[in-house]
Design a protein around this motif. Structure first.
Motif, PDB file in Angstrom:
ATOM      1  N   ALA A  11       0.993  -0.844  -0.082  1.00 58.30           N
ATOM      2  CA  ALA A  11      -0.288   0.007   0.221  1.00 58.30           C
ATOM      3  C   ALA A  11       0.852   1.157  -0.242  1.00 58.30           C
ATOM      4  CB  ALA A  11      -0.703  -0.051   0.885  1.00 58.30           C
ATOM      5  N   GLY A  12       2.164   1.036   0.339  1.00 58.71           N
ATOM      6  CA  GLY A  12       3.132   2.099   0.095  1.00 58.71           C
ATOM      7  C   GLY A  12       3.790   2.199   1.586  1.00 58.71           C
ATOM      8  N   THR A  14       5.750   4.709   4.529  1.00 61.60           N
ATOM      9  CA  THR A  14       5.647   5.295   5.733  1.00 61.60           C
ATOM     10  C   THR A  14       6.093   5.595   6.246  1.00 61.60           C
ATOM     11  OG1 THR A  14       3.448   7.453   7.053  1.00 61.60           O
ATOM     12  CG2 THR A  14       3.236   4.699   6.681  1.00 61.60           C
ATOM     13  N   GLN A  15       6.231   6.944   7.068  1.00 64.24           N
ATOM     14  CA  GLN A  15       7.145   6.584   8.947  1.00 64.24           C
ATOM     15  C   GLN A  15       6.301   6.144  10.297  1.00 64.24           C
ATOM     16  OE1 GLN A  15      10.043   8.495   8.970  1.00 64.24           O
ATOM     17  NE2 GLN A  15       8.947  10.940   9.855  1.00 64.24           N
ATOM     18  N   VAL A  16       6.489   5.914  11.343  1.00 64.49           N
ATOM     19  CA  VAL A  16       5.814   5.492  12.701  1.00 64.49           C
ATOM     20  C   VAL A  16       6.437   5.675  13.724  1.00 64.49           C
ATOM     21  CG1 VAL A  16       3.507   4.652  11.261  1.00 64.49           C
ATOM     22  CG2 VAL A  16       6.163   3.685  12.313  1.00 64.49           C
ATOM     23  N   PHE A  17       5.776   6.179  14.262  1.00 65.37           N
ATOM     24  CA  PHE A  17       6.380   6.180  15.524  1.00 65.37           C
ATOM     25  C   PHE A  17       6.625   4.336  16.657  1.00 65.37           C
ATOM     26  CE2 PHE A  17       5.154  10.776  14.379  1.00 65.37           C
ATOM     27  CZ  PHE A  17       5.946  10.765  14.109  1.00 65.37           C
ATOM     28  N   VAL A  28       3.551  -0.255   5.143  1.00 70.61           N
ATOM     29  CA  VAL A  28       2.041  -0.912   4.722  1.00 70.61           C
ATOM     30  C   VAL A  28       1.768  -1.469   3.927  1.00 70.61           C
ATOM     31  CG1 VAL A  28      -0.543  -0.041   4.948  1.00 70.61           C
ATOM     32  CG2 VAL A  28       1.645   1.410   5.762  1.00 70.61           C
ATOM     33  N   LEU A 189      -3.941  -4.647   7.914  1.00 71.47           N
ATOM     34  CA  LEU A 189      -2.617  -5.102   7.961  1.00 71.47           C
ATOM     35  C   LEU A 189      -1.229  -5.278   8.201  1.00 71.47           C
ATOM     36  CD1 LEU A 189      -3.754  -0.587   8.845  1.00 71.47           C
ATOM     37  CD2 LEU A 189      -3.637  -2.014   5.735  1.00 71.47           C
ATOM     38  N   LEU A 191       2.488  -3.239   9.110  1.00 72.39           N
ATOM     39  CA  LEU A 191       3.265  -2.822   9.115  1.00 72.39           C
ATOM     40  C   LEU A 191       4.686  -3.558   9.378  1.00 72.39           C
ATOM     41  CD1 LEU A 191       0.901  -0.837   8.631  1.00 72.39           C
ATOM     42  CD2 LEU A 191       2.487   0.475  10.669  1.00 72.39           C
ATOM     43  N   THR A 200       3.807  -0.065  -5.084  1.00 72.94           N
ATOM     44  CA  THR A 200       2.425   0.275  -4.313  1.00 72.94           C
ATOM     45  C   THR A 200       1.365  -0.172  -5.807  1.00 72.94           C
ATOM     46  OG1 THR A 200       2.571   2.121  -3.598  1.00 72.94           O
ATOM     47  CG2 THR A 200       0.768   1.972  -3.691  1.00 72.94           C
TER      48      THR A 200
ATOM     49  N   MET B   1       3.984   8.513  -3.187  1.00 70.98           N
ATOM     50  CA  MET B   1       2.841   8.368  -3.834  1.00 70.98           C
ATOM     51  C   MET B   1       1.629   7.705  -2.763  1.00 70.98           C
ATOM     52  SD  MET B   1       0.316   6.388  -7.076  1.00 70.98           S
ATOM     53  CE  MET B   1       0.990   5.074  -6.132  1.00 70.98           C
ATOM     54  N   THR B   3      -1.761   6.186   0.081  1.00 64.29           N
ATOM     55  CA  THR B   3      -2.787   5.571  -1.007  1.00 64.29           C
ATOM     56  C   THR B   3      -3.104   5.875   0.462  1.00 64.29           C
ATOM     57  OG1 THR B   3      -1.482   3.334   0.342  1.00 64.29           O
ATOM     58  CG2 THR B   3      -1.920   3.504  -2.569  1.00 64.29           C
ATOM     59  N   LEU B   5      -5.059   3.808   2.914  1.00 65.69           N
ATOM     60  CA  LEU B   5      -4.523   3.037   3.703  1.00 65.69           C
ATOM     61  C   LEU B   5      -3.091   3.860   5.020  1.00 65.69           C
ATOM     62  CD1 LEU B   5      -4.677  -1.089   2.474  1.00 65.69           C
ATOM     63  CD2 LEU B   5      -5.110  -0.028   4.562  1.00 65.69           C
ATOM     64  N   VAL B   6      -2.105   4.134   4.078  1.00 63.32           N
ATOM     65  CA  VAL B   6      -0.819   4.680   4.675  1.00 63.32           C
ATOM     66  C   VAL B   6      -1.461   5.992   5.150  1.00 63.32           C
ATOM     67  CG1 VAL B   6       0.681   6.146   3.871  1.00 63.32           C
ATOM     68  CG2 VAL B   6       0.239   3.880   2.639  1.00 63.32           C
ATOM     69  N   GLU B   8      -4.163   6.289   6.230  1.00 65.99           N
ATOM     70  CA  GLU B   8      -5.297   6.105   7.915  1.00 65.99           C
ATOM     71  C   GLU B   8      -4.042   5.400   8.889  1.00 65.99           C
ATOM     72  OE1 GLU B   8      -8.063   3.574   7.363  1.00 65.99           O
ATOM     73  OE2 GLU B   8      -7.523   2.176   9.407  1.00 65.99           O
ATOM     74  N   VAL B   9      -3.117   4.537   8.728  1.00 64.48           N
ATOM     75  CA  VAL B   9      -2.443   4.331   9.687  1.00 64.48           C
ATOM     76  C   VAL B   9      -1.284   5.582   9.777  1.00 64.48           C
ATOM     77  CG1 VAL B   9      -0.193   3.070   9.859  1.00 64.48           C
ATOM     78  CG2 VAL B   9      -1.478   2.169   8.440  1.00 64.48           C
ATOM     79  N   GLU B  10      -0.586   6.528   8.787  1.00 59.90           N
ATOM     80  CA  GLU B  10      -0.639   7.939   9.227  1.00 59.90           C
ATOM     81  C   GLU B  10      -1.133   8.105  10.829  1.00 59.90           C
ATOM     82  OE1 GLU B  10       0.563  10.138   6.085  1.00 59.90           O
ATOM     83  OE2 GLU B  10       2.096   9.427   5.577  1.00 59.90           O
ATOM     84  N   ARG B  12      -3.469   7.132  13.001  1.00 60.10           N
ATOM     85  CA  ARG B  12      -3.186   6.493  13.828  1.00 60.10           C
ATOM     86  C   ARG B  12      -2.105   7.377  14.606  1.00 60.10           C
ATOM     87  NH1 ARG B  12      -3.652   0.230  12.779  1.00 60.10           N
ATOM     88  NH2 ARG B  12      -5.517   0.346  11.153  1.00 60.10           N
ATOM     89  N   ILE B  56       2.520  12.736   8.332  1.00 62.96           N
ATOM     90  CA  ILE B  56       3.466  12.916   9.493  1.00 62.96           C
ATOM     91  C   ILE B  56       4.014  13.128   8.989  1.00 62.96           C
ATOM     92  CG2 ILE B  56       4.050  10.328   8.966  1.00 62.96           C
ATOM     93  CD1 ILE B  56       3.387   8.833  11.286  1.00 62.96           C
ATOM     94  N   ASN B  57       5.232  13.117   7.974  1.00 59.28           N
ATOM     95  CA  ASN B  57       6.255  13.627   7.918  1.00 59.28           C
ATOM     96  C   ASN B  57       6.818  15.067   8.401  1.00 59.28           C
ATOM     97  OD1 ASN B  57       6.926  10.852   7.145  1.00 59.28           O
ATOM     98  ND2 ASN B  57       5.975  11.481   4.861  1.00 59.28           N
TER      99      ASN B  57
END
Lengths: 218, 133
Positions: A11-12, A14-17, A28, A189, A191, A200, B1, B3, B5-6, B8-10, B12, B56-57
């Motif tokens: 799905a792509g 990102t970054q999380v904490f 993801v 999901l 991660l 993606t 890019m 999506t 889902l991404v 939505e995860v962010e 949270r 989030i970035n």
């Protein structure tokens, strides 16, 4: 009953904490629901396996034979099929049409992810094999040229396996030992820390990390 | 890019109570710092010279001159380590990135304060002048 593997869609990134407050780069992955399309039994097929179908499709996407395979059992149409080997004793625990949840992921710390890498087309030696380029100036004309590919009369041929330009990418790649950051079974999901092959939307095959030799750990 | 889902995860992991921070603003950032087992909060004040990223970035670069030395720190706004960020003063600037402040010191490095527009306050000076004449 659980399978030791499942299918997902990238799905792509990102970054999380994490709990320390540090930012973690993650991919993801959307876990796809798997429908049992066929149960292969030892007596019928010579080996025990289940065939799962995923990603719903339309009639125009499938051949007549594929359509028939689904319609025979009253299933909706799916674009992909994949087989998972099972033990012979488990044959009876699967039925055609059954949905399989990827619940084995819940208590895994690390996974292997297999996918198809992004195609780079016909790539030169610099991009494909990390070769150095020639000088760009001072009269040089060998900017990105391959250079020598071997000696002259002896051996009088180019050795097999010499790294040269050619097609790069669009091949199966497995990234091993990826840390599982989060599993959300409600939203399907997953991660994982770091990158996985493909773009993606590409299909990924997720398996538990394989421990060969050494100490066994979960 | 990204999506859906991404996103939505962010969501949270994102904070919902962040103030609007823009280049030129003077801000006070309260940063959680771990020393061994103890956790304390350190405050850092300065001028926002850069706002970078989305979602989030999103991060800000805050500059201040400390003991004659320019210090710039980057804060990831949604990080749990950033306890709070407070806008002390809105700045009036005409650039998105205020790198030119690096070459200025003292009085030249000041930033005009942005007056939050209330009815008629923007024209106040001009109309008063006109009335005199």
């Amino acid at each position: 009953m659980t399978l030791q593997g499942t299918i997902g869609k990238k799905a792509g990134m990102t970054q999380v904490f994490n709990e320390n407050g540090d930012a973690v780069p993650v991919t993801v992955i959307e876990l796809l629901p798997l429908t049992v399309a066929q149960v292969k039994t030892k007596e019928n097929d010579g080996y025990s396996a289940i065939q799962v179908a995923y990603q719903e499709g339309k009639e125009k996407h499938l051949s007549k034979a594929e359509q028939g395979h689904f319609k025979k059992n009253g299933l909706s149409l799916f674009r992909h099929l994949q087989e998972f080997r099972i033990a012979q004793s488990e044959e009876a625990s699967f039925q055609v049409g059954q949905l399989i949840a990827p619940d084995f992921l819940a208590d895994l710390a690390r996974v292997n992810v297999t996918g198809r890498s992004i195609g780079k087309g016909f790539a030169g030696r610099i991009k494909r094999h990390n070769f150095a380029r020639g000088p760009m100036t001072h009269g040089s004309k060998s900017h990105r040229l391959p250079g020598s590919i071997g000696a002259g009369t002896t051996p009088g041929r180019v050795f097999k396996g010499l790294r040269m330009a050619g097609h790069m990418g669009d091949e199966q790649v497995t990234v091993e030992n990826l840390q599982v950051v989060l599993v959300d079974s409600e939203k399907n999901l997953l991660l994982v820390k770091g990158a996985v092959p493909g773009k993606t939307g590409s299909i990924l095959f997720i398996r538990p990390r394989k421990v060969i030799g050494g100490k066994q750990e979960q | 890019m990204p999506t859906n889902l991404v996103n939505e995860v962010e969501k949270r992991y994102m904070k919902t109570d962040l103030p609007v921070v823009e280049p030129g603003d003077s801000v006070k950032v309260r940063l959680k710092i771990r020393e061994g087992n103890k956790e304390r909060v350190q405050a850092y004040e300065g001028v926002v010279i850069k706002v970078r990223g989305e979602g989030i970035n999103k991060s800000v670069t805050v500059r201040r001159v400390f003991q004659g030395v320019g210090v710039e720190r980057v804060f990831l706004l949604h990080s749990p380590k950033v306890e709070s960020i407070q806008v002390l003063r809105k700045g009036m600037v005409r650039r998105a990135k205020l790198y030119y402040l690096r070459n200025l010191t003292g009085k030249a490095a000041r930033i005009r304060e942005k007056v939050v527009s209330t009815a008629g306050s923007g024209k106040g000076k001009g109309s008063a002048k006109a009335a005199k004449e």
